[in-house]
Motif scaffolding. Structure first.
Motif, PDB file in Angstrom:
ATOM      1  N   GLU A 608      -6.908 -26.972 -13.708  1.00 33.63           N
ATOM      2  CA  GLU A 608      -6.919 -27.063 -12.484  1.00 33.63           C
ATOM      3  C   GLU A 608      -6.347 -28.547 -12.452  1.00 33.63           C
ATOM      4  O   GLU A 608      -5.992 -28.722 -10.750  1.00 33.63           O
ATOM      5  CB  GLU A 608      -8.029 -26.212 -11.390  1.00 33.63           C
ATOM      6  CG  GLU A 608      -7.746 -26.154 -10.714  1.00 33.63           C
ATOM      7  CD  GLU A 608      -6.462 -25.184  -9.591  1.00 33.63           C
ATOM      8  OE1 GLU A 608      -6.097 -25.126  -9.141  1.00 33.63           O
ATOM      9  OE2 GLU A 608      -6.239 -24.077 -11.055  1.00 33.63           O
ATOM     10  N   MET A 611      -2.989 -29.447 -12.659  1.00 29.67           N
ATOM     11  CA  MET A 611      -2.218 -28.650 -10.800  1.00 29.67           C
ATOM     12  C   MET A 611      -2.272 -29.280 -10.125  1.00 29.67           C
ATOM     13  O   MET A 611      -1.507 -29.783  -9.257  1.00 29.67           O
ATOM     14  CB  MET A 611      -2.803 -27.410 -11.315  1.00 29.67           C
ATOM     15  CG  MET A 611      -2.244 -26.053 -11.712  1.00 29.67           C
ATOM     16  SD  MET A 611      -0.866 -25.533 -11.922  1.00 29.67           S
ATOM     17  CE  MET A 611      -1.040 -24.242 -10.219  1.00 29.67           C
ATOM     18  N   GLY A 614      -0.369 -32.389 -10.008  1.00 25.29           N
ATOM     19  CA  GLY A 614       1.051 -32.483 -10.074  1.00 25.29           C
ATOM     20  C   GLY A 614       1.022 -32.206  -8.782  1.00 25.29           C
ATOM     21  O   GLY A 614       2.277 -32.454  -8.325  1.00 25.29           O
ATOM     22  N   ALA A 615       0.498 -31.672  -7.917  1.00 22.97           N
ATOM     23  CA  ALA A 615       0.664 -31.227  -6.398  1.00 22.97           C
ATOM     24  C   ALA A 615       0.893 -32.782  -5.864  1.00 22.97           C
ATOM     25  O   ALA A 615       1.485 -33.081  -5.120  1.00 22.97           O
ATOM     26  CB  ALA A 615      -0.455 -30.281  -6.030  1.00 22.97           C
ATOM     27  N   HIS A 656       1.008 -27.373 -16.941  1.00 22.25           N
ATOM     28  CA  HIS A 656       0.089 -27.724 -15.686  1.00 22.25           C
ATOM     29  C   HIS A 656       0.499 -28.647 -13.859  1.00 22.25           C
ATOM     30  O   HIS A 656       0.100 -27.585 -13.377  1.00 22.25           O
ATOM     31  CB  HIS A 656      -1.214 -27.496 -15.828  1.00 22.25           C
ATOM     32  CG  HIS A 656      -1.419 -26.315 -16.579  1.00 22.25           C
ATOM     33  ND1 HIS A 656      -1.730 -24.958 -16.578  1.00 22.25           N
ATOM     34  CD2 HIS A 656      -2.438 -25.895 -17.654  1.00 22.25           C
ATOM     35  CE1 HIS A 656      -2.132 -24.476 -16.615  1.00 22.25           C
ATOM     36  NE2 HIS A 656      -3.032 -25.241 -18.509  1.00 22.25           N
ATOM     37  N   GLU A 659       3.872 -27.627 -12.994  1.00 21.93           N
ATOM     38  CA  GLU A 659       3.734 -26.610 -12.348  1.00 21.93           C
ATOM     39  C   GLU A 659       3.135 -26.397 -11.095  1.00 21.93           C
ATOM     40  O   GLU A 659       3.372 -26.305  -9.390  1.00 21.93           O
ATOM     41  CB  GLU A 659       2.501 -24.838 -12.667  1.00 21.93           C
ATOM     42  CG  GLU A 659       2.763 -24.210 -12.088  1.00 21.93           C
ATOM     43  CD  GLU A 659       1.364 -23.272 -12.665  1.00 21.93           C
ATOM     44  OE1 GLU A 659       1.104 -21.652 -12.093  1.00 21.93           O
ATOM     45  OE2 GLU A 659       1.120 -23.135 -13.836  1.00 21.93           O
ATOM     46  N   GLY A 660       2.396 -27.754 -10.652  1.00 23.76           N
ATOM     47  CA  GLY A 660       1.599 -27.921  -9.940  1.00 23.76           C
ATOM     48  C   GLY A 660       2.404 -28.755  -8.809  1.00 23.76           C
ATOM     49  O   GLY A 660       2.377 -29.060  -7.280  1.00 23.76           O
ATOM     50  N   LEU A 663       4.446 -26.633  -5.832  1.00 20.57           N
ATOM     51  CA  LEU A 663       3.377 -26.209  -4.956  1.00 20.57           C
ATOM     52  C   LEU A 663       4.147 -26.844  -3.809  1.00 20.57           C
ATOM     53  O   LEU A 663       4.127 -27.860  -3.904  1.00 20.57           O
ATOM     54  CB  LEU A 663       2.054 -26.222  -5.323  1.00 20.57           C
ATOM     55  CG  LEU A 663       1.517 -25.746  -5.961  1.00 20.57           C
ATOM     56  CD1 LEU A 663      -0.108 -25.974  -6.256  1.00 20.57           C
ATOM     57  CD2 LEU A 663       1.580 -23.731  -6.697  1.00 20.57           C
ATOM     58  N   ALA A 668      -0.370 -26.484  -1.942  1.00 18.00           N
ATOM     59  CA  ALA A 668      -1.578 -27.340  -2.608  1.00 18.00           C
ATOM     60  C   ALA A 668      -2.282 -27.388  -2.100  1.00 18.00           C
ATOM     61  O   ALA A 668      -4.044 -27.503  -2.825  1.00 18.00           O
ATOM     62  CB  ALA A 668      -0.416 -28.652  -2.626  1.00 18.00           C
ATOM     63  N   ARG A 671      -4.592 -24.505  -2.258  1.00 17.83           N
ATOM     64  CA  ARG A 671      -5.680 -24.092  -3.574  1.00 17.83           C
ATOM     65  C   ARG A 671      -6.681 -25.315  -3.982  1.00 17.83           C
ATOM     66  O   ARG A 671      -7.783 -24.618  -4.067  1.00 17.83           O
ATOM     67  CB  ARG A 671      -4.776 -24.944  -4.712  1.00 17.83           C
ATOM     68  CG  ARG A 671      -4.229 -24.120  -6.289  1.00 17.83           C
ATOM     69  CD  ARG A 671      -3.583 -24.465  -7.140  1.00 17.83           C
ATOM     70  NE  ARG A 671      -4.050 -24.077  -8.505  1.00 17.83           N
ATOM     71  CZ  ARG A 671      -3.067 -22.750  -9.122  1.00 17.83           C
ATOM     72  NH1 ARG A 671      -2.775 -21.646  -8.515  1.00 17.83           N
ATOM     73  NH2 ARG A 671      -4.283 -22.373 -10.113  1.00 17.83           N
TER      74      ARG A 671
END
Length: 715
Positions: A608, A611, A614-615, A656, A659-660, A663, A668, A671
């Motif tokens: 997480e 993720m 990444g966002a 991951h 993937e983030g 979003l 984002a 999440r």
């Protein structure tokens, strides 16, 4: 007797599914339903489709009465008799003939184009509905009949999707080589034409001679361009000018005057703005409300809900027609100046009210007013000798550029306003210091230094102590993001002292105190940093200020994580993320998400954390250089990445992270805020010894991490 005189549908385009469903529902519940909307928006087409779909519900069918071509009110009843195919050679009045015929029938009567005969039509419909219980009337016009029990369906322009579909269908029919692509030029054309079906169809008819790009280029003279409707169309639909001009003809002199003056607005505006800008000769301000109400009733002006409160809007096509009349009246210059003055005053009020409990309201107001603020800025820049007004307005809007995620646009207007020379020192100093602030947050140190250097020199020459204090403050911010903590601490402390001497207290001053706290927390002085931010939080709570409060919460969360209190850090960051997202402050938001990723990794959820990183990376693309290129601000990201890679491996971490990055912003944030409920306590990542969030001996530091005495650094 025939059961219908409805014409056959000439085209296969359907669209407007929601409107058709709503209209069908209204016809099932009400005996009088009126579809209203601006000229060319598709009222007749929608009404006829609804009548065709519903006619089997009426044992005596559906009947169309076309009234647009009538000029004599005395012929309305005769037109209805004729449409129903009634033969009566007696001397009875047509109204009696209609009442007798309809008394025991179940029938749908469609009245199209009645707006110029509204009084006569309203009286006839009232009488017929009273005497014929099985009668249902569907009317289509530019204003309602205003009868008791009438259900009104305002027909807005087409949605973007439907507008593109309609234009594409008509374009292919007019020019088969066009294809069916819906690229950016087509979408822009549909937007510029307000999604008005008539305008879209007329524009499509130009494609045998012009490309879409050429049509777009010529839209400044849209009324000359958009002519030549299809054969058989009503005369009022042969050109865009006649469609809009038909509404104009139905207006009283005062309604036409207000229409012309309203053309200076862009986007939504409120009643107070209309009263100030449009009041004047031949139209007192206290009459604007009543006249505006009539324009709303005639679908010239739309009333809409807005986060900032009820607003009015004039479609670009309708405004363009009014602008021609405003020029012809010779009143354009005066009205545009009043428009500019109103929005300069609005911006000033917003800046003052930003530091207080109405901060969210101010943000919504500025967002709603943005199109009109742009117009006001353009007027300032286009008028010789008024560049200082543009500088003042662009500087006054600092809270919106910085606090509401509009850095790029703010930079655009600040740069433009400062290009012309100006003798108004106060306005230029304000624009310069705000430009320095915006450029710092964008990571453009060169532009920031240039603006702040000029601001400092001019402030010294003019003896402007307040401008000098702001210059010192922003120079301290630049040092902070350049990792020069001792200099940043010294400059920010000096600026805060100057603010105290001058009695200056606002969101920017409190932000200076938060920035001073950041220098302290980065140097490991947690106690001092927490004290500074608790003081800021207390003042914010007293004043109702939330924007600066979010940054204070960020620093407090940083300190909490450093002490190893992950629960407190997450609670503080949750509130920080929620506030920053509400204000659309991407700078504050991305910093909070970066730190939240590290807290998440510390809680034992490396996937997480990746993720969230990444966002955050996707957010930085909309802000500027990631973490401002600062080693201090980058330390949490570097540590988080190190821990997550140790636990997941490089390949899974990268997956991951990607993937983030996919979003959306809202996804984002959702999440991030849902994180506490999704994660458990977990074991520390990697199984190594940790002492809170600090580096411990033997732990590998991320490359480029800043160091403190003894080889440690906070976070």
């Amino acid at each position: 007797m025939r059961r219908s005189n409805l014409p056959a549908e000439l085209d296969g385009f359907v669209g407007r599914a929601a409107e058709r469903a709503e209209l069908d529902g209204l016809l099932a519940r009400f005996r009088l339903v009126t579809v209203v909307g601006v000229g060319g928006v598709g009222k007749s087409r929608l009404a006829l489709r609804a009548a065709r779909a519903a006619q089997n519900r009426y044992c005596d069918g559906a009947w169309l009465v076309e009234l647009a071509h009538l000029r004599d009110p005395g012929l309305v009843e005769h037109a209805v008799v004729e449409a129903l195919g009634l033969a009566d050679g007696t001397s009875r009045p047509p109204r009696e003939v209609l009442a007798d015929h309809l008394a025991d029938r179940r029938l749908l009567l469609v009245l199209d184009g009645f707006e110029h005969l509204v009084d006569v039509c309203a009286e006839l419909v009232r009488r017929l509905l009273r005497s014929a219980p099985g009668l249902v009337v569907l009317a289509a016009g530019r204003r309602p009949l205003r009868l008791h029990g009438e259900a009104v369906l305002p027909l807005a322009p087409m949605s973007d999707e439907d507008a593109v579909r309609l234009f594409t269908e008509r374009a292919v029919a007019a020019w088969p080589a066009f294809g069916s692509e819906a690229g950016a030029p087509v979408r822009e054309l549909c937007r510029r034409l307000d999604g008005i079906p008539l305008a879209l169809e007329l524009a499509a008819g130009r494609l045998p001679s012009l490309t879409v790009e050429q049509v777009l280029h010529r839209l400044d003279d849209r009324f000359r361009l958009l002519t030549g409707g299809t054969r058989g169309a009503p005369a009022r639909h042969q050109t865009l000018r006649t469609a809009i001009g038909w509404s104009h003809e139905l207006c009283t002199p005062q309604e036409r005057l207000l229409w012309a003056r309203l053309s200076v607005f862009a986007g939504p505006f409120d009643l107070e703005a209309a009263e100030y800008v449009c009041g004047g000769p031949d139209l007192p301000a206290d009459r604007v409300l009543d006249v505006l109400g009539e324009l709303v009733a005639q679908s010239v002006v739309a009333r809409e809900a807005d986060p900032a409160g009820p607003r009015f809007r004039v479609l670009d096509t309708v405004a363009a027609y009014g602008a021609e009349w405003l020029e012809a009246l010779g009143d354009a210059h005066r009205v545009r100046r009043r428009h500019r003055d109103w929005y300069m005053g609005l911006a000033t009020w917003c800046e003052l009210d930003w530091f207080g409990p109405r901060q969210a309201e101010v943000a919504a107001c500025a967002e709603s007013a943005l199109p009109n603020l742009r117009v006001a800025l353009e007027v300032c820049l286009e008028t010789p000798g008024e560049a200082h007004l543009a500088q003042h307005l662009a500087g006054t809007l600092w809270f919106y550029w910085v606090g509401c995620g509009r850095l790029a646009e703010g930079r655009h207007w600040l740069d433009r306003s400062l290009s012309p020379a100006s003798d108004h020192e106060e306005a230029r100093l304000k624009a310069l210091r705000v430009l320095g602030y915006v450029a710092i947050l964008q990571g453009d140190q060169t532009a920031a230094l240039r603006a702040l250097h000029e601001c400092g020199e001019r402030a010294a020459l003019s003896g402007n102590a307040l401008a000098a204090a702001y210059t010192t403050h922003r120079t301290g911010c630049l040092a902070l993001l350049s990792d020069d903590m001792p200099r940043a601490e010294e400059l920010l402390g000096r600026a805060l002292g100057a603010y105290r001497e001058l009695g200056e207290l606002n969101s920017q001053v409190l932000m200076g105190q938060v920035e001073l706290a950041i220098t302290r927390v980065f140097q490991g002085d947690l106690e001092s940093a927490v004290a500074l931010c608790e003081d800021v939080r207390e003042v914010c709570e007293e004043r109702g200020e939330r924007w600066t409060r979010a940054y204070a919460l960020y620093v407090l969360a940083y300190a909490a994580w450093t002490r190893g209190d992950h629960v407190a850090a997450r609670g503080l960051l949750d509130e920080c993320v929620a506030i920053d997202h509400a204000f659309h402050d991407l700078v504050g938001l991305v910093l909070a998400v970066e730190l939240l990723a590290l807290v998440t990794a510390s809680e034992g959820d490396p996937a997480e954390a990746a993720m969230l990183q990444g966002a955050a990376g996707a957010m930085w693309e909309k802000v500027g250089p990631p973490l401002f290129g600062s080693a201090y601000f980058s330390a949490p990201r570097t540590l988080c990445e190190q821990r997550a890679v140790e636990a997941l491996g490089a390949e899974r971490f990268a997956g991951h992270l990607a993937e983030g990055g996919r979003l959306s912003l809202d996804e984002a944030v959702a999440r991030a805020l849902a994180g506490r409920g999704r994660r458990g306590a977990g074991e520390p990542v990697g199984g190594r010894a940790r002492r809170g969030g600090r580096w411990v001996p033997g732990m590998r530091k991320p490359a480029g991490s800043p160091t403190r005495k003894g080889g440690e650094t906070a976070g």
